[in-house]
Write a protein that holds these residues in place. Structure first.
Motif, PDB file in Angstrom:
ATOM      1  N   LEU A 179       0.830  -1.208   0.000  1.00 48.54           N
ATOM      2  CA  LEU A 179       0.000   0.000   0.000  1.00 48.54           C
ATOM      3  C   LEU A 179       0.863   1.256   0.000  1.00 48.54           C
ATOM      4  O   LEU A 179       0.572   2.233  -0.705  1.00 48.54           O
ATOM      5  CB  LEU A 179      -0.925   0.002   1.222  1.00 48.54           C
ATOM      6  N   GLU A 180       1.913   1.221   0.789  1.00 52.43           N
ATOM      7  CA  GLU A 180       2.822   2.381   0.848  1.00 52.43           C
ATOM      8  C   GLU A 180       3.483   2.595  -0.509  1.00 52.43           C
ATOM      9  O   GLU A 180       3.698   3.753  -0.926  1.00 52.43           O
ATOM     10  CB  GLU A 180       3.880   2.145   1.927  1.00 52.43           C
ATOM     11  N   HIS A 181       3.771   1.521  -1.201  1.00 51.94           N
ATOM     12  CA  HIS A 181       4.447   1.591  -2.496  1.00 51.94           C
ATOM     13  C   HIS A 181       3.566   2.290  -3.536  1.00 51.94           C
ATOM     14  O   HIS A 181       3.992   3.245  -4.204  1.00 51.94           O
ATOM     15  CB  HIS A 181       4.815   0.171  -2.957  1.00 51.94           C
ATOM     16  N   ILE A 182       2.314   1.841  -3.662  1.00 53.64           N
ATOM     17  CA  ILE A 182       1.423   2.437  -4.672  1.00 53.64           C
ATOM     18  C   ILE A 182       1.005   3.852  -4.256  1.00 53.64           C
ATOM     19  O   ILE A 182       0.819   4.739  -5.093  1.00 53.64           O
ATOM     20  CB  ILE A 182       0.184   1.539  -4.913  1.00 53.64           C
ATOM     21  N   TYR A 183       0.898   4.063  -2.940  1.00 54.83           N
ATOM     22  CA  TYR A 183       0.562   5.411  -2.445  1.00 54.83           C
ATOM     23  C   TYR A 183       1.671   6.409  -2.792  1.00 54.83           C
ATOM     24  O   TYR A 183       1.388   7.544  -3.178  1.00 54.83           O
ATOM     25  CB  TYR A 183       0.339   5.368  -0.933  1.00 54.83           C
ATOM     26  N   SER A 184       2.908   5.974  -2.667  1.00 53.18           N
ATOM     27  CA  SER A 184       4.053   6.848  -2.975  1.00 53.18           C
ATOM     28  C   SER A 184       4.015   7.305  -4.439  1.00 53.18           C
ATOM     29  O   SER A 184       4.220   8.487  -4.743  1.00 53.18           O
ATOM     30  CB  SER A 184       5.359   6.111  -2.678  1.00 53.18           C
ATOM     31  N   TYR A 185       3.732   6.367  -5.344  1.00 55.72           N
ATOM     32  CA  TYR A 185       3.617   6.718  -6.769  1.00 55.72           C
ATOM     33  C   TYR A 185       2.438   7.675  -7.009  1.00 55.72           C
ATOM     34  O   TYR A 185       2.529   8.633  -7.774  1.00 55.72           O
ATOM     35  CB  TYR A 185       3.426   5.448  -7.607  1.00 55.72           C
ATOM     36  N   GLU A 242       1.470   7.339 -14.135  1.00 53.13           N
ATOM     37  CA  GLU A 242       0.134   6.743 -14.077  1.00 53.13           C
ATOM     38  C   GLU A 242       0.140   5.340 -14.693  1.00 53.13           C
ATOM     39  O   GLU A 242      -0.524   4.425 -14.170  1.00 53.13           O
ATOM     40  CB  GLU A 242      -0.858   7.645 -14.802  1.00 53.13           C
ATOM     41  N   GLU A 243       0.886   5.151 -15.782  1.00 51.07           N
ATOM     42  CA  GLU A 243       0.991   3.822 -16.387  1.00 51.07           C
ATOM     43  C   GLU A 243       1.654   2.841 -15.416  1.00 51.07           C
ATOM     44  O   GLU A 243       1.271   1.658 -15.336  1.00 51.07           O
ATOM     45  CB  GLU A 243       1.785   3.899 -17.691  1.00 51.07           C
ATOM     46  N   ARG A 244       2.649   3.329 -14.681  1.00 46.46           N
ATOM     47  CA  ARG A 244       3.324   2.486 -13.687  1.00 46.46           C
ATOM     48  C   ARG A 244       2.344   2.099 -12.575  1.00 46.46           C
ATOM     49  O   ARG A 244       2.341   0.953 -12.091  1.00 46.46           O
ATOM     50  CB  ARG A 244       4.516   3.247 -13.105  1.00 46.46           C
ATOM     51  N   ILE A 245       1.467   3.028 -12.183  1.00 46.06           N
ATOM     52  CA  ILE A 245       0.482   2.751 -11.126  1.00 46.06           C
ATOM     53  C   ILE A 245      -0.534   1.717 -11.606  1.00 46.06           C
ATOM     54  O   ILE A 245      -0.921   0.809 -10.851  1.00 46.06           O
ATOM     55  CB  ILE A 245      -0.217   4.059 -10.698  1.00 46.06           C
ATOM     56  N   ASP A 246      -0.984   1.828 -12.870  1.00 47.41           N
ATOM     57  CA  ASP A 246      -1.924   0.844 -13.428  1.00 47.41           C
ATOM     58  C   ASP A 246      -1.328  -0.563 -13.392  1.00 47.41           C
ATOM     59  O   ASP A 246      -1.991  -1.542 -13.013  1.00 47.41           O
ATOM     60  CB  ASP A 246      -2.286   1.209 -14.871  1.00 47.41           C
ATOM     61  N   ASN A 281      -8.929   2.912  -5.036  1.00 43.10           N
ATOM     62  CA  ASN A 281      -9.095   4.355  -4.845  1.00 43.10           C
ATOM     63  C   ASN A 281      -7.806   5.116  -5.158  1.00 43.10           C
ATOM     64  O   ASN A 281      -7.851   6.207  -5.739  1.00 43.10           O
ATOM     65  CB  ASN A 281      -9.538   4.656  -3.409  1.00 43.10           C
ATOM     66  N   LEU A 282      -6.678   4.535  -4.792  1.00 39.75           N
ATOM     67  CA  LEU A 282      -5.398   5.193  -5.099  1.00 39.75           C
ATOM     68  C   LEU A 282      -5.166   5.247  -6.609  1.00 39.75           C
ATOM     69  O   LEU A 282      -4.678   6.266  -7.141  1.00 39.75           O
ATOM     70  CB  LEU A 282      -4.256   4.442  -4.408  1.00 39.75           C
ATOM     71  N   GLU A 283      -5.542   4.174  -7.297  1.00 41.48           N
ATOM     72  CA  GLU A 283      -5.398   4.164  -8.754  1.00 41.48           C
ATOM     73  C   GLU A 283      -6.307   5.210  -9.397  1.00 41.48           C
ATOM     74  O   GLU A 283      -5.927   5.877 -10.353  1.00 41.48           O
ATOM     75  CB  GLU A 283      -5.729   2.769  -9.284  1.00 41.48           C
TER      76      GLU A 283
END
Length: 536
Positions: free
Chosen positions: A448-454, A481-485, A518-520
Motif C-alpha cells: 500500500l505504501e508503495h502504490i501510495y508513494s507513486y 500513471e501507467e506504472r500505477i496501473d 481508490n489510489l489508482e
C-alpha cells in the motif's frame, strides 16, 4: 434644438464616449496579458510601489473605480492589508487622469480615421495581439467621436441665458460645483466620464476653468461611491479600504478648495495660453498628483482615523474562498490568475486529505479521519464557489487564450473534487479497519505504501504542472500513471495469493482491494489534470 433633442444628443455622445473608453481599456488590458496579472501581486509594504502599481493598472484598464473595487476584493480576500491598499488607491487616482489627458488632445477631426483603421484591424487581422491593438485604436476613435458629438450638442446650450446664469452661480459657489461633480460621477459611475463631459463643455465654450475645477474636485469624491457600494457585506478590512478611498479624496478636496485661487493660478502657470480643455485635464492631473504627494506621508494617521470609524480587528478570517472575489471580475485578466490560485489551493486541500487518510490507515488515528471529513466539506464548498466564479468570468470580455484556460479549469476543478472524494473513501476504509480491528500483514502495508508513494508523486507533479503551466512536467505524469496501473494489477495478483494461502482474511482483503482501487483512481484524475496542461 429643443431640450429633449439636447438630452438625447448628450446621452448618445456620452454613450459613445463610455463605450470607446471601455473598448480601449479592454484592449489595453488584454494586450498587457500576464504583465497586468502580475502587477498587483508585487505590492509590498512600500507605499511608493503601491502608488506606482495603482497608477499603471488604472492607466491600462482606464477606470480608478475598477481598480479600487478590485483592491477592496483583495483586502476582503486577505491578500492585501489596509496599508498596502492605501498606496494602490492613491495611485489609482493618478492613473485615471490619463483619460482626461488623452481627450484633451484636438483629435476630434481625425477620429473617423481611427475608427476606420481600428475596424479594419479587428475585422481582417487573425493574430490575437493585432486584434487587441485594433480594439485600442477603434476605442480611441469612438471616444473622440463621442466627445465631438457632446461638444456639438452643447454649443447652442452655451449661449442660452439660463445656462449662462447656471455657470455664473457655479463659479460663485465652489461648494455647489463640488456637489454637482460628486452627484454626476455617482450617477454615471465614472469620474473619467464626468471629466469628459467637462472637457466637451469647455470645447463648446460653455464653461471656464474656474468653474470646472470645483466640479473636478467633486468627481474625485463621487468616484468613491462605487467602491463604497462594493464593500457592503464584506469584511471590516474591505470596508476600511473603501472608507480610506473616500477619506483620502474628501481631505484632498477640502485642502484644494481652501486654496482654490492659488491652485487655479498654478494651472494657468503650467499651461499658459492653452485652451480650457487642456487646462481642465492638467488641473485634474495636478490635483491628484499633489494630493497624493501630500497625503502619502500621512497614510498611518489616515488608517488610524479609518480604524476609529470602523473599529475592530483587520485580521481576515477565512471562511470559504481565499483568492477569488466577485469584485475581481471587473478586471478579467487578473480574475483568471486568481481563479488559478484558488484551484491550486483546492488541489492542495485534496492532496492533504489524501495524506491524512493514508496516515490514519497506518496509525489507526480517528482524529485524522475526522479532519479528513471536515476538509472534504471545504473542498465541496470551494468547488461550488469556483465553478460559479468561472461561469461569471466566462461571460466577461476575455481573450481567446483565457477562454480556453477557463474551459480547462472547469474540468480540473471536477477532477480535484473527485480526488477529494477518493480521499474520503480512503478515510472511511481506515475507519472500517479501526472499527473491525482488521489485521494487515507487513507485506500488505508495504505494498500500500508503495502504490501510495507513486500516486502522491503523480498528484504533486500534476498540481505543479498546472500551477506553472509546465507541459514538460505534465507529460511525466502519464508515465507515472501507467506504472500505477501496472502496479495495481500486480498487487491484486499477490493479494489473491495471500488469500489462497490463508495469510489474509476476507474483510481485510476487501479493504485492501478498495484501497488500491481508490489510489489508482486518484492517479487517473491527476493524469486528467496534467492532460489539461499539455493539451492546452
Amino acid at each position: 434644438m429643443d431640450i429633449s433633442g439636447i438630452i438625447i444628443g448628450l446621452l448618445g455622445g456620452l454613450g459613445l464616449f463610455l463605450y470607446g473608453m471601455k473598448l480601449m481599456g479592454d484592449g489595453l488590458e488584454n494586450a498587457a496579458g500576464d504583465k497586468l496579472k502580475g502587477f498587483l501581486e508585487k505590492i509590498t509594504s512600500n507605499p511608493v510601489k503601491g502608488i506606482l502599481v495603482g497608477t499603471v493598472v488604472t492607466s491600462i484598464i482606464q477606470s480608478s473605480s475598477a481598480t479600487t473595487v478590485m483592491v477592496v476584493g483583495f483586502v476582503n480576500a486577505g491578500l492585501m492589508n489596509l496599508y498596502q491598499a492605501a498606496g494602490v488607491i492613491m495611485g489609482a487616482n493618478i492613473g485615471t487622469t490619463v483619460t482626461a489627458q488623452l481627450v484633451a488632445f484636438k483629435l476630434t477631426a481625425i477620429a473617423p480615421i481611427f475608427v476606420g483603421i481600428g475596424t479594419g484591424i479587428v475585422l481582417f487581422s487573425k493574430a490575437k495581439k493585432s486584434r487587441e491593438i485594433g480594439h485600442i485604436v477603434l476605442g480611441f476613435g469612438i471616444l473622440f467621436m463621442g466627445l465631438q458629438f457632446m461638444e456639438t450638442v452643447l454649443k447652442p446650450v452655451a449661449s442660452t441665458p439660463a445656462f449662462e446664469n447656471m455657470i455664473v452661480t457655479l463659479g460663485q459657489s465652489p461648494i455647489l460645483g463640488i456637489i454637482v461633480g460628486m452627484l454626476a460621477t455617482a450617477v454615471v459611475q465614472s469620474s473619467s466620464a464626468t471629466t469628459g463631459i467637462l472637457i466637451a463643455m469647455a470645447g463648446s465654450g460653455a464653461i471656464p476653468l474656474g468653474t470646472a475645477i470645483p466640479i473636478l474636485f467633486g468627481t474625485n469624491i463621487g468616484t468613491c461611491i462605487t467602491a463604497m457600494l462594493s464593500s457592503i457585506g464584506t469584511s471590516k478590512a474591505a470596508r476600511k479600504a473603501a472608507l480610506f478611498h473616500l477619506t483620502f479624496n474628501v481631505i484632498g478636496t477640502v485642502i484644494f478648495t481652501l486654496a482654490l485661487n492659488p491652485f487655479t493660478s498654478a494651472v494657468n502657470f503650467i499651461s499658459p495660453g492653452a485652451d480650457v480643455k487642456r487646462q481642465i485635464a492638467n488641473a485634474h492631473t495636478l490635483f491628484n498628483i499633489v494630493n497624493t504627494f501630500i497625503l502619502v506621508w500621512f497614510i498611518p494617521y489616515l488608517i488610524k482615523f479609518v480604524n476609529k470609524l470602523i473599529p475592530g480587528d483587520d485580521k481576515y478570517e477565512l471562511v470559504e474562498t481565499k483568492y477569488i472575489d466577485e469584485r475581481l471580475l471587473e478586471t478579467p485578466a487578473i480574475a483568471v490568475r486568481q481563479a488559478v490560485k484558488e484551484i491550486i489551493r483546492m488541489a492542495h486541500e485534496a492532496k492533504q486529505n489524501l495524506e491524512l487518510s493514508m496516515q490514519a490507515f497506518k496509525t489507526d488515528d480517528e482524529a485524522l479521519i475526522k479532519k479528513v471529513l471536515e476538509n472534504e466539506q471545504l473542498i465541496n464548498t470551494l468547488e461550488a464557489d469556483i465553478v460559479s466564479f468561472l461561469a461569471k468570468l466566462a461571460n466577461k470580455q476575455i481573450s481567446a487564450e483565457d477562454s480556453e484556460l477557463i474551459t480547462s479549469m472547469y474540468h480540473v476543478v471536477n477532477d480535484i473534487e473527485r480526488i477529494g472524494d477518493h480521499a474520503e473513501n480512503l478515510a472511511e476504509l481506515s475507519q472500517e479497519k479501526i472499527t473491525r480491528r482488521l489485521p494487515f500483514s507487513d507485506q500488505a502495508m508495504s505494498e500500500l505504501e508503495h502504490i501510495y508513494s507513486y500516486t502522491l508523486t503523480a498528484l504533486n507533479t500534476s498540481i505543479e504542472s498546472f500551477e506553472n503551466n509546465d507541459a514538460t512536467k505534465a507529460k511525466t505524469v502519464l508515465d507515472i500513471e501507467e506504472r500505477i496501473d501496472s502496479l495495481e494489477k500486480d498487487l491484486r495478483s499477490t493479494h489473491i495469493k495471500r488469500l489462497n494461502s490463508g495469510s489474509c482474511t476476507a474483510y481485510s482483503g476487501t479493504v485492501f482491494l478498495d484501497m488500491i482501487s481508490n489510489l489508482e483512481r486518484v492517479a487517473d484524475h491527476a493524469m486528467n489534470i496534467a492532460e489539461s496542461v499539455y493539451n492546452r
